[in-house]
Design a protein around this motif. Structure first.
Motif, short mmCIF file in Angstrom:
data_model
loop_
_atom_site.label_atom_id
_atom_site.label_comp_id
_atom_site.label_asym_id
_atom_site.label_seq_id
_atom_site.Cartn_x
_atom_site.Cartn_y
_atom_site.Cartn_z
N THR A 55 0.82 -1.22 0.00
CA THR A 55 0.00 0.00 0.00
C THR A 55 0.84 1.26 0.00
N LYS A 56 2.14 1.13 0.32
CA LYS A 56 3.07 2.25 0.25
C LYS A 56 4.37 1.74 -0.33
N PHE A 57 4.80 2.37 -1.43
CA PHE A 57 6.04 1.91 -2.07
C PHE A 57 6.53 2.98 -3.02
N GLY A 58 7.84 3.12 -3.11
CA GLY A 58 8.45 4.02 -4.08
C GLY A 58 8.75 5.38 -3.49
N LEU A 59 8.24 6.40 -4.13
CA LEU A 59 8.54 7.78 -3.71
C LEU A 59 8.21 8.01 -2.24
N ILE A 60 7.05 7.55 -1.81
CA ILE A 60 6.63 7.84 -0.43
C ILE A 60 7.54 7.17 0.59
N THR A 61 7.96 5.95 0.33
CA THR A 61 8.83 5.28 1.31
C THR A 61 10.24 5.87 1.31
N ARG A 62 10.71 6.27 0.14
CA ARG A 62 12.05 6.87 0.08
C ARG A 62 12.08 8.23 0.77
N LEU A 63 11.12 9.08 0.48
CA LEU A 63 11.08 10.40 1.12
C LEU A 63 10.80 10.28 2.61
N ASN A 64 10.02 9.29 3.01
CA ASN A 64 9.78 9.05 4.43
C ASN A 64 11.09 8.69 5.14
N SER A 65 11.89 7.88 4.49
CA SER A 65 13.20 7.52 5.05
C SER A 65 14.07 8.76 5.23
N HIS A 66 14.09 9.62 4.23
CA HIS A 66 14.88 10.84 4.32
C HIS A 66 14.35 11.75 5.43
#
Length: 152
Positions: A55-66
Motif C-alpha cells: 500500500t506504500k512503495f516508491g517515492l513515499i517510502t524513500r522520502l519518508n526515510s529521508h
C-alpha cells in the motif's frame, strides 16, 4: 521545460504530505532554498510491489526515510549529516553530542525538517526515472548540479 513537470516545492516540516502518491515510481530532488542538494529515484520493482499488494512503495517510502533523519541505510541522510550537519555543530551541541544527550540522527532530522524542501515527478516506469536522474545530476534539468551527489 522539463523542470516545470516536477511538483511544486514542499517543506519537509509538513511531512507526510496529504494526497502523496502511495505507490509510485519517480524522481525527486531535495533543496535548501536555492541550493540543489540531492537527486535520486524511487520505485525499482514497482510491478512486484503492486502485485504483492503493497500500500506504500516508491517515492513515499524513500522520502519518508529521508524525513526520518536516520543515517543508517539512507545515503541522503548520511551525506547530509557528514557534509552539512556535523560541520555546523556548535561547541554546545558537540558537548551534548559527546555526552549522548543528542544524537546525529536527531540533529539531521531537525535540519531536514527546519530547512529542506523536496519536489517530485511521478513517471510510468523506473527506467524513465533513472534516465531523468542522470540529466538532473549532470545539471541539465535545473541548470545546477546537486551538491551532495553530482554526476560528472
Amino acid at each position: 521545460m522539463l523542470k516545470n513537470a516536477f511538483s511544486k516545492k514542499f517543506k519537509f516540516k509538513n511531512w507526510p504530505k496529504n494526497n502523496f502518491p502511495a505507490v509510485a515510481a519517480g524522481i525527486y530532488v531535495i533543496w535548501d532554498e536555492q541550493t540543489l542538494l540531492y537527486v535520486s529515484v524511487a520505485g525499482k520493482d514497482l510491478d512486484k510491489a503492486q502485485k504483492a499488494g503493497k500500500t506504500k512503495f516508491g517515492l513515499i517510502t524513500r522520502l519518508n526515510s529521508h524525513a526520518s533523519g536516520r543515517a543508517a541505510n539512507d545515503q541522503f541522510c548520511s551525506l547530509l549529516a557528514n557534509r552539512i550537519v556535523i560541520p555546523a555543530l556548535t561547541s554546545v551541541q558537540l558537548s551534548r553530542f559527546r555526552d549522548g544527550s543528542i544524537t546525529l540522527d536527531q540533529m539531521t532530522k531537525k535540519h531536514i525538517r527546519a530547512n529542506l524542501e523536496y519536489q517530485y515527478l511521478v513517471v510510468d516506469n523506473f527506467q524513465d526515472a533513472v534516465d531523468l536522474e542522470g540529466h538532473c545530476r549532470r545539471g541539465t534539468i535545473f541548470a545546477i548540479k546537486p551538491l551532495l551527489n553530482p554526476e560528472p
